[in-house]
Design a protein around this motif. Structure first.
Motif, mmCIF file in Angstrom:
data_model
loop_
_atom_site.group_PDB
_atom_site.id
_atom_site.type_symbol
_atom_site.label_atom_id
_atom_site.label_comp_id
_atom_site.label_asym_id
_atom_site.label_seq_id
_atom_site.Cartn_x
_atom_site.Cartn_y
_atom_site.Cartn_z
ATOM 1 N N ALA A 24 1.122 -1.298 -0.120
ATOM 2 C CA ALA A 24 0.291 0.261 0.136
ATOM 3 C C ALA A 24 0.998 1.346 0.127
ATOM 4 O O ALA A 24 0.497 2.535 -0.384
ATOM 5 N N CYS A 25 2.581 1.540 0.494
ATOM 6 C CA CYS A 25 2.457 2.258 0.540
ATOM 7 C C CYS A 25 3.818 2.760 -0.598
ATOM 8 O O CYS A 25 4.464 1.924 -1.400
ATOM 9 N N LYS A 26 3.600 3.971 -1.529
ATOM 10 C CA LYS A 26 4.283 4.024 -2.798
ATOM 11 C C LYS A 26 4.582 5.090 -2.508
ATOM 12 O O LYS A 26 5.610 5.387 -3.478
ATOM 13 N N PHE A 27 5.005 5.691 -0.865
ATOM 14 C CA PHE A 27 6.497 6.248 -0.513
ATOM 15 C C PHE A 27 7.344 5.007 -0.277
ATOM 16 O O PHE A 27 8.844 5.536 -0.474
ATOM 17 N N GLY A 28 7.491 4.081 -0.269
ATOM 18 C CA GLY A 28 8.677 3.059 -0.310
ATOM 19 C C GLY A 28 8.880 3.103 1.423
ATOM 20 O O GLY A 28 10.140 3.155 1.913
ATOM 21 N N ALA A 29 8.065 3.627 2.474
ATOM 22 C CA ALA A 29 8.569 3.655 3.841
ATOM 23 C C ALA A 29 8.500 2.472 4.574
ATOM 24 O O ALA A 29 8.094 2.405 6.032
ATOM 25 N N ILE A 30 7.783 1.396 4.070
ATOM 26 C CA ILE A 30 7.332 0.364 5.237
ATOM 27 C C ILE A 30 7.925 -1.071 4.120
ATOM 28 O O ILE A 30 7.761 -1.492 3.130
ATOM 29 N N THR A 31 8.494 -1.747 4.436
ATOM 30 C CA THR A 31 9.128 -2.785 3.672
ATOM 31 C C THR A 31 9.153 -3.927 4.954
ATOM 32 O O THR A 31 8.897 -3.665 6.279
ATOM 33 N N ILE A 32 8.744 -5.132 4.293
ATOM 34 C CA ILE A 32 8.875 -6.346 4.479
ATOM 35 C C ILE A 32 9.368 -7.638 3.989
ATOM 36 O O ILE A 32 11.179 -7.890 5.546
ATOM 37 N N GLY A 33 10.197 -7.362 3.306
ATOM 38 C CA GLY A 33 11.067 -7.632 2.385
ATOM 39 C C GLY A 33 10.756 -9.001 1.911
ATOM 40 O O GLY A 33 10.057 -10.056 1.630
ATOM 41 N N ILE A 48 9.885 0.430 9.479
ATOM 42 C CA ILE A 48 9.160 1.639 8.837
ATOM 43 C C ILE A 48 10.525 2.750 8.175
ATOM 44 O O ILE A 48 11.508 2.624 9.743
ATOM 45 N N ASN A 49 10.648 3.174 7.687
ATOM 46 C CA ASN A 49 11.582 3.774 7.585
ATOM 47 C C ASN A 49 10.932 5.478 7.439
ATOM 48 O O ASN A 49 10.059 6.141 7.097
ATOM 49 N N GLU A 50 11.207 6.132 8.745
ATOM 50 C CA GLU A 50 10.856 7.278 8.973
ATOM 51 C C GLU A 50 10.957 8.729 8.131
ATOM 52 O O GLU A 50 10.382 9.377 8.235
ATOM 53 N N GLU A 51 12.466 8.669 7.383
ATOM 54 C CA GLU A 51 13.068 9.454 6.278
ATOM 55 C C GLU A 51 11.643 10.023 5.235
ATOM 56 O O GLU A 51 11.164 10.747 4.562
#
Length: 172
Positions: A51-60, A69-72
């Motif tokens: 769902a995250c179009k900003f690539g801020a969440i990764t499962i791998g 979460i990638n806070e930046e």
């Protein structure tokens, strides 16, 4: 061994939350809207990442990895909140104003609150913590029936409040 935590009570313990790679730092929460992913069990799930179009969440590669979460990269858009089937994601904004924070959370009950309503704000365990003021109610088709409620609460309760008490059903 203490009997607390998600497998014993259905509510994540402070230790589990402290070790969850999806929970942002205090510094980041003070800067504005950010996803707070309180997923603490390694289960096969990854809709938040998709769902995250900003690539801020990764499962791998391993689908049972905990979401990170990638806070930046996180802009606090909230699309992941409705996408999470475990209802484990909120958007926290400790920069809302001087005395208040906002929490955006999934809500799958009727009736829905209305903007401006004063409601009982509850903890992860469903215990009333304080009063909250509804800032917005979003339910676009893309959310597949899950409403996302934004609620202002006293900032001091921003780490504790995660939802609101259900409203009484309307007769008629």
């Amino acid at each position: 061994m203490s009997k607390n935590g998600i497998i014993y009570t259905g509510v994540p313990s402070k230790e589990e939350l402290a070790n969850a790679p999806g929970v942002p730092s205090e510094k980041r929460m003070l800067e504005g809207r950010v996803a707070c992913i309180e997923c603490v069990q390694g289960i096969p799930c990854n809709p938040c990442e998709s769902a995250c179009k900003f690539g801020a969440i990764t499962i791998g590669e391993e689908i049972t990895n905990l979401p990170r979460i990638n806070e930046e990269k996180c802009v606090g858009c909230g699309v992941c909140v409705a996408a999470c089937p475990g209802l484990a994601i909120t958007i926290v904004n400790k920069a809302f104003d001087e005395g208040e924070a906002t929490i955006d959370f999934p809500f799958e009950y009727i009736p829905l609150p209305k903007e401006g309503d004063i409601v009982d704000a509850v903890s992860r365990a469903g215990e009333v913590v304080c009063k909250g003021r509804i800032v917005s109610v979003k339910k676009p088709k893309a959310y597949a029936g899950t409403a996302v409620i934004s609620m202002a609460i006293p900032k001091v309760y921003a780490d504790e409040v995660r939802s609101m008490k259900r409203l009484p059903r309307q007769e008629g």
